[in-house]
Design an enzyme around this catalytic site. Structure first.
Site, PDB file in Angstrom:
ATOM      1  N   HIS A  66       0.944  -0.936   0.359  1.00 43.89           N
ATOM      2  CA  HIS A  66      -0.328   0.084  -0.127  1.00 43.89           C
ATOM      3  C   HIS A  66       0.755   1.112   0.568  1.00 43.89           C
ATOM      4  CE1 HIS A  66      -3.308  -2.446   1.114  1.00 43.89           C
ATOM      5  NE2 HIS A  66      -3.371  -3.194   1.980  1.00 43.89           N
ATOM      6  N   HIS A  96      -8.546  -4.017   0.082  1.00 46.50           N
ATOM      7  CA  HIS A  96      -8.127  -5.107  -1.197  1.00 46.50           C
ATOM      8  C   HIS A  96      -8.945  -5.654  -1.786  1.00 46.50           C
ATOM      9  CE1 HIS A  96      -6.385  -3.676   3.488  1.00 46.50           C
ATOM     10  NE2 HIS A  96      -5.178  -4.878   2.756  1.00 46.50           N
TER      11      HIS A  96
END
Ligand SMILES: Nc1ncnc2c1ncn2[C@@H]1O[C@H](COP(=O)(O)OP(=O)(O)O)[C@@H](O)[C@H]1O
Ligand SMILES: Nc1ncnc2c1ncn2[C@@H]1O[C@H](COP(=O)(O)OP(=O)(O)O)[C@@H](O)[C@H]1O
Ligand SMILES: [Mg+2]
Ligand SMILES: [Mg+2]
Ligand SMILES: [Mg+2]
Ligand SMILES: [Mg+2]
Lengths: 218, 338, 338, 218
Positions: free
Chosen positions: C60, C222
């Site tokens: 991320h 996600h």
């Protein structure tokens, strides 16, 4: 057709026809630029010539004003290299027609010569660098011994097309295609194609004959 | 790649003008748009400030227009997608930022930008405004060292705007600001690698094609052809390939202090860039080249193009001073040396 | 989407550890790695400072580990791709940043992170170290208002780390820092839209599939399912759809002062986000909601996923003070209110 | 097979077999997680159980130590939700075997009960939330009246499989699948599949009979 050439109104009509022709060919130009450039030539020329149509709505009192308005509209709305060089093509060409109340073969020759000189100066280019200048220069030369306007624009359009073909065998040494080097071989220059489209549209407008032109000249 | 790339926009032909509105709003009062024009200028520009005008085609956000701000650009002229701004936009933006001390034009070296900015410069000079032009020519892949004037400007823009913007805030003569910018551009080198293409919303067409297992080293910011199209390679190999061209070009030598920028062309992950940074630093250390400041981020993009570029600038005390000054804009904000 | 996405990495199974090395190098001496561990901590942490430990899965970037720096996180525990860090990594990172005043754990609310951070917290509390935990729960798409404890943490992390980091630098009791963090998290709301999937390098598989003309509103970081899978819509409509869920949720009311974040999930262009910002500001203005600070950029990504999220936090004088303080890290640097 | 159960060495052998079985199924687990999670369950479990193989290289003096080492290795290397819950499964289960020098059917029952309790506590979940706990709980119940170790592990493995099937008709209310809501219906829970793989591998190891086990027990 009338050997006396075109007056201001017909020049405006002709430039409108030119604008429509370029706008119609947006995809051809974009695809040509996708091959050796960044793929925006078509949409850039469309922006410019759509503005030409609007600015010609106000009409043009003189011939040189009509060409100048066209150049200014392109310069202000196209952007990129094309905006500068095609804007310059028309504004430089316009200067050579100051005061003319009709345009004939000789006028077109003066226009193309002045346009070529202006573009070469602005772009810092010479023939053989695979740019629109190659089409413009071929067109200018082709007109040398044309008797009347129709013949002159026929020759110019044909010359431009020869110039387009010629750019296929050139290696770009300026603009976005330069970095392709050898890999630019075989592809025509997008701007050169635009020059051919412009001059062909002028030819077609004039060749479309008496009723269309002479009529208004009558 | 046949169908148009999915993008969250309204009318693509209005994208540039709507983007500019959004950018001005994002600046929280720091900038404004010139009415009816694709130009952004800073509010509250002090009288007597040397002006820095930047600009270029849109589609590369946040550069250029996202770099208008405190200790950065005073104004930006924005073109359409990948197209240099028209002369009258540059002219109006220049008039809006001029504060009597002249204006430095700073932009990437592309035929389109050169011609349009030159036309505007001629118009302004006719009015007696002092205009200087510095073109960023950092892309070593674009031409051999003896032809730097043929080199494109890529992510070197980031350091150039940062340093020149700080100089234009700190120094009070156009000559001085121009001198600093010329020194900086003479000392910056970059090269990029393309992994996949970006596209122009209006056409939806990718600006080039790369096979699923190919990358192109040295490709330009508009998909201009690079040096070598090759098979996908490990990060370490790619980092070395870029340095092999960048380091000898200046050349960067043992003992040099440098700034390092790893710029994301759009869709590349920061993880990839950090893995690349790891190898770059190993090589620089072996060569005895010392990194004073590192910047890893997304500044000069080509829409959703995947790939990145590496930029290295050799620093002296003066360049370090301007590099370390704080700055703020929508696209680039730095606290400055703590 | 069948074949693995092209990425410039070495061995994908070494990507996280190599990324951490690259990140520490990019911090130019501001941070270090704990030997042999996927943990990053700040150098020169003053004695008696309340410690802020952040962390979460990798992939991320730049969040979380790219937010370790001045007036931000003091340390970060990094997991593998999309996987919470293991307890011993959290434990060691916590010990390394502890300066006697206790530690605030700040991370996104996911089962994996909650369990692993809790295990570490229990180990540390057994040693008499004061640990407090604040979980970011800004994603309004994840659960109804009465079940905020079931909400995921998404780009609200950016404002949470900014504000809590400043508070942990300025305030000298863990109670106070926790109080500020709880106030901030209670006032932040986000929602995102997914345009195309990202993939984990080790598998090369996109984490979800979206048709060429589809987007998914409310999708998680996600690829967790969102609220509605719909046809590609204009930017203005997407902006409105997000605000329709975000604004009533707190609710944000006329006269409120807010911070606005538009976060790029990876491959979305800044142009798109700025066009979206334009419409968001129109709507907020209609509602009489005043934006104090705007952030448009790339902070919480999901590899090469395309899409973005909108985050709004209601501010009071104290939150504004911490939001406006300068900060610096590899992933987030701000000059602070000029 | 020997009713006397397994000694420390065999337990280590069995746990190695478990690790190999999980590692072999990495793609099955990743695909299951791609369907309703974030697609990393397989690679996470592989990380964890590769570490199990290494940590068991040092050998284990006692049975509870072998299970504890396994749990610690998973906890330290898997990450994500799975690291916490599968680590807890083995460490909690290990506590129930303190001091045991052999493990038989009764030992497995104690192990599963303790594991289930530990996981439920750590995960804050109950049965029916579509997690690995469902497979674990089904497995534990299934062993209630198994006479010997072989029968006990057969029942446990079978029970786990029933649990996996049961998760298909559950709506996830925790973990990354929770946000799918109704859309998680029809898909098995990835972690539940892992539980089934683990218990099946234990069953297969034990059922593989005399030469393999009894031999060493002889
Ligand atoms: N220096 C130059 N002088 C003359 N014409 C040029 C020059 N550079 C580019 N051109 C012309 O411009 C064309 C490209 O136009 P366009 O694609 O619209 O601009 P850009 O290259 O900025 O994207 C080229 O095909 C070429 O004919
Ligand atoms: N709160 C919980 N309690 C028990 N098991 C859980 C919990 N949350 C998730 N799990 C289990 O973890 C599995 C997911 O593991 P994994 O994909 O490796 O971690 P993550 O969800 O962090 O990506 C789920 O299939 C489920 O069986
Ligand atoms: Mg082009
Ligand atoms: Mg262009
Ligand atoms: Mg995960
Ligand atoms: Mg998972």
């Amino acid at each position: 057709m009338s050997d006396t050439g075109l007056g201001p109104e017909d020049v405006v009509g002709m430039l409108r026809a030119v604008a429509r022709a370029v706008i119609d060919r947006v995809n051809v130009l974009t695809d040509a630029d996708l091959a050796i450039g960044d793929g925006d030539h078509g949409i850039g020329m469309r922006r410019g010539f759509e503005a030409v149509l609007t600015s010609l709505d106000v009409g043009a009192p003189t011939i040189d004003a009509a060409f100048r308005l066209t150049g200014m509209a392109i310069l202000a709305n196209t952007g990129g290299a094309a905006g500068a060089v095609f804007g310059t093509l028309f504004t430089s060409g316009a200067k050579s027609l100051m005061g003319a109340d009709r345009i004939d073969a000789e006028g077109i020759r003066r226009f193309l010569a002045a346009a070529q000189e202006g573009v070469a100066k602005r772009g810092g280019v010479i023939e053989g660098q695979k740019t629109m200048l190659d089409a413009l220069a071929h067109a200018a030369r082709a007109t040398s011994d044309a008797a009347d306007l129709t013949a002159c624009l026929k020759a110019a359009a044909q010359g431009a097309q020869v110039g387009v073909e010629a750019t296929k065998s050139m290696v770009a040494t300026t603009g976005k295609a330069r970095s392709l080097g050898e890999r630019s071989l075989g592809y025509p220059d997008p701007g050169a194609i635009s020059v051919a489209i412009i001059l062909s549209a002028m030819r077609d407008y004039v060749s479309s004959g008496i009723d269309d032109i002479g009529g208004r000249n009558g | 790649m046949a169908k148009a790339v999915k993008k969250i926009l309204n009318d693509p032909r209005k994208a540039v003008t709507e983007m500019i509105d959004g950018l001005v709003l994002a600046s929280d009062g720091m900038t404004r748009r010139l009415p009816g024009l694709d130009a952004i200028v800073r509010n509250h520009l002090p009288e007597g400030k040397v002006a820095l005008l930047i600009g270029g085609g849109s589609g590369h956000e946040p550069i250029f227009h996202g770099f208008v701000g405190h200790n950065l650009g005073d104004g930006a002229a924005c073109g359409q997608f990948f197209a240099a701004p028209a002369p009258h936009i540059i002219y109006e933006a220049a008039k809006a930022v001029h504060r009597g001390k002249g204006i430095l034009f700073l932009y990437g070296n592309y035929a389109g930008d050169n011609m349009n900015f030159d036309i505007a410069a001629e118009m302004l000079q006719d009015e007696g405004i002092d205009i200087r032009t510095v073109r960023v020519t950092d892309d070593v892949a674009a031409a051999p060292p003896e032809r730097t004037h043929d080199r494109r400007g890529i992510a070197g823009d980031v350091l150039m705007i940062k340093i020149t913007g700080a100089a234009a805030a700190a120094l009070d003569s156009l000559d001085e600001v121009e001198r600093v910018a010329r020194k900086a551009v003479a000392n910056v080198r970059s090269m990029g690698v393309a992994v996949s293409a970006g596209s122009i919303p209006e056409t939806g067409k990718p600006t080039f094609e790369l096979a699923d297992d190919e990358i192109e080293v040295g490709m330009g910011a508009h998909g201009e052809a690079g040096i070598a199209r090759q098979k996908l390679a490990p990060a370490d190999a790619v980092a070395e390939a870029l340095l092999d061209r960048i380091l000898p070009d200046l050349p960067f030598a043992q003992g040099d202090e440098v700034a390092l920028v790893i710029n994301n062309l759009g869709a590349t992950t920061m993880m990839e860039m950090l893995v690349v940074n790891r190898r770059i630093r190993e090589v620089l250390q072996e060569r005895g080249i010392n990194v004073h400041r590192t910047e890893v981020g997304t500044w000069l993009t080509v829409q959703e193009m995947a790939g990145f570029s590496v930029t290295i600038m050799k620093l002296d005390a003066e360049l370090k001073r301007f590099l370390d000054m704080p700055c703020h804009s929508v696209g680039f904000s730095r606290m400055g040396a703590a």
